[in-house]
Design a protein around this motif. Structure first.
Motif, short mmCIF file in Angstrom:
data_model
loop_
_atom_site.label_atom_id
_atom_site.label_comp_id
_atom_site.label_asym_id
_atom_site.label_seq_id
_atom_site.Cartn_x
_atom_site.Cartn_y
_atom_site.Cartn_z
N ARG A 191 0.84 -1.21 0.00
CA ARG A 191 0.00 0.00 0.00
C ARG A 191 0.87 1.26 0.00
NH1 ARG A 191 -1.34 3.90 3.16
NH2 ARG A 191 -0.18 3.05 4.93
N ARG A 192 1.86 1.28 0.87
CA ARG A 192 2.74 2.45 0.96
C ARG A 192 3.56 2.62 -0.32
NH1 ARG A 192 6.21 2.17 6.24
NH2 ARG A 192 7.01 4.08 5.27
N ALA A 193 4.02 1.50 -0.88
CA ALA A 193 4.81 1.57 -2.12
C ALA A 193 3.96 2.13 -3.27
CB ALA A 193 5.35 0.19 -2.47
N SER A 199 2.70 11.19 -13.96
CA SER A 199 3.53 11.98 -14.87
C SER A 199 3.80 11.23 -16.17
CB SER A 199 4.86 12.35 -14.20
OG SER A 199 5.71 11.22 -14.08
N ARG A 200 3.72 9.90 -16.13
CA ARG A 200 3.92 9.07 -17.32
C ARG A 200 2.59 8.67 -17.96
NH1 ARG A 200 9.06 6.66 -18.30
NH2 ARG A 200 10.61 7.81 -17.12
N ARG A 201 1.47 9.12 -17.37
CA ARG A 201 0.13 8.76 -17.83
C ARG A 201 -0.06 7.23 -17.85
NH1 ARG A 201 1.50 13.36 -20.66
NH2 ARG A 201 0.00 15.08 -20.51
N VAL A 202 0.43 6.61 -16.78
CA VAL A 202 0.28 5.17 -16.59
C VAL A 202 -0.54 4.94 -15.33
CG1 VAL A 202 1.51 3.02 -16.07
CG2 VAL A 202 2.44 4.62 -17.77
N GLU A 203 -1.48 4.01 -15.39
CA GLU A 203 -2.33 3.71 -14.24
C GLU A 203 -1.68 2.66 -13.35
OE1 GLU A 203 -5.27 5.09 -13.42
OE2 GLU A 203 -5.13 6.46 -15.14
N LEU A 204 -1.93 2.79 -12.04
CA LEU A 204 -1.49 1.77 -11.10
C LEU A 204 -2.67 0.87 -10.74
CD1 LEU A 204 0.79 3.85 -8.69
CD2 LEU A 204 1.49 2.34 -10.55
N PRO A 205 -2.41 -0.38 -10.39
CA PRO A 205 -3.49 -1.32 -10.08
C PRO A 205 -4.03 -1.07 -8.68
CG PRO A 205 -1.39 -2.38 -9.73
CD PRO A 205 -1.08 -1.02 -10.31
N PRO A 206 -5.23 -1.58 -8.37
CA PRO A 206 -5.76 -1.49 -7.02
C PRO A 206 -4.95 -2.37 -6.07
CG PRO A 206 -7.18 -2.86 -8.37
CD PRO A 206 -6.18 -2.25 -9.30
N LEU A 207 -5.04 -2.08 -4.79
CA LEU A 207 -4.30 -2.83 -3.77
C LEU A 207 -4.97 -4.17 -3.50
CD1 LEU A 207 -2.04 -2.82 -1.56
CD2 LEU A 207 -3.78 -1.86 -0.02
N PRO A 208 -4.23 -5.27 -3.60
CA PRO A 208 -4.81 -6.58 -3.25
C PRO A 208 -5.06 -6.67 -1.74
CG PRO A 208 -2.79 -6.81 -4.55
CD PRO A 208 -2.86 -5.39 -4.10
N VAL A 236 -0.22 -0.85 -15.04
CA VAL A 236 0.70 -1.85 -14.49
C VAL A 236 -0.13 -2.99 -13.93
CG1 VAL A 236 2.36 -2.31 -12.65
CG2 VAL A 236 2.52 -0.18 -13.97
N ARG A 237 0.27 -4.21 -14.23
CA ARG A 237 -0.46 -5.38 -13.74
C ARG A 237 0.18 -5.88 -12.45
NH1 ARG A 237 -1.67 -9.95 -17.84
NH2 ARG A 237 -3.44 -10.22 -16.44
N LEU A 238 -0.65 -6.40 -11.56
CA LEU A 238 -0.20 -6.86 -10.25
C LEU A 238 -0.88 -8.17 -9.90
CD1 LEU A 238 1.08 -6.54 -7.39
CD2 LEU A 238 -0.84 -5.05 -6.82
#
Length: 200
Positions: A50-52, A62-71, A105-107
């Motif tokens: 979560r913190r990461a 800034s890169r227009r890239v989405e991050l995944p939801p927290l498992p 990004v996939r997680l």
């Protein structure tokens, strides 16, 4: 003036990059000289992740890239919380750098033989084959070496941190448009969790 604004932004980015490299180099030195001071203890993998993710939000934007939801239900791993946050942040940034605009990004996570594994995938770019074997070496990956540009010391720092606690990270190309970072951390609990990709 517009030219001055561009120069200021260039200076800001260069300054941040230099400070980041210095900070990472100091941490690498500290680990090499007195790594034993970072004792391993059970920490929440979910809290670390979560913190990461939180510390990577601005860079991803800034890169227009989405991050995944927290498992959820990730259980406990052995390590030092602050260092593990730093390692996972560096690897998340790496996955972002290898993702093209508009991608996510996939997680994934899984439990295997006493280890809890986090899998990150950057979507859109791959690592040239000659660079794969030395991806985590200090200063081995230059700005012109990969389509993702400058990787700094992030991958090397993450590798050294994880090695401190009997953990590991590896990288592979998936086809012609994805990289996979596989992070295995020693399980400090007994809660099972199956492989589950989290996508928005």
């Amino acid at each position: 003036a517009e030219e001055n604004a561009e120069l200021k932004e260039m200076f800001r980015r260069s300054r941040e990059r230099i400070l980041s490299i210095i900070d990472d180099a100091l941490l690498l030195t500290k680990i090499d000289v007195s790594g034993e001071q970072f004792s391993a203890r059970p920490v929440s993998l979910q809290e670390v992740l979560r913190r990461a993710l939180e510390t990577t939000i601005e860079f991803a934007a800034s890169r227009r890239v989405e991050l995944p939801p927290l498992p959820t239900d990730l259980g406990l791993v052995l390590g030092h919380e602050e260092l593990l946050v730093r390692a996972l942040h560096a690897l998340l940034e790496t996955a972002v750098k290898f993702s093209k605009e508009g991608e996510t990004v996939r997680l994934a996570h899984e439990d295997l033989a006493g280890f809890r594994t986090v899998i990150l995938e950057g979507v859109g770019r791959i690592i040239p084959e000659p660079e794969l074997s030395r991806f985590f070496e200090v200063f081995s990956i230059g700005e012109a070496s990969t389509p993702a540009g400058d990787l700094g010391l992030g991958p090397a720092v993450a590798y050294r941190i994880l090695s401190l606690f009997g953990a590991s990270v590896s990288v592979t190309n998936l086809g012609s448009s994805r990289i996979r970072l596989t992070i295995s951390l020693e399980d400090a609990g007994k809660t099972p969790a199956g492989l589950a990709f989290k996508e928005s």
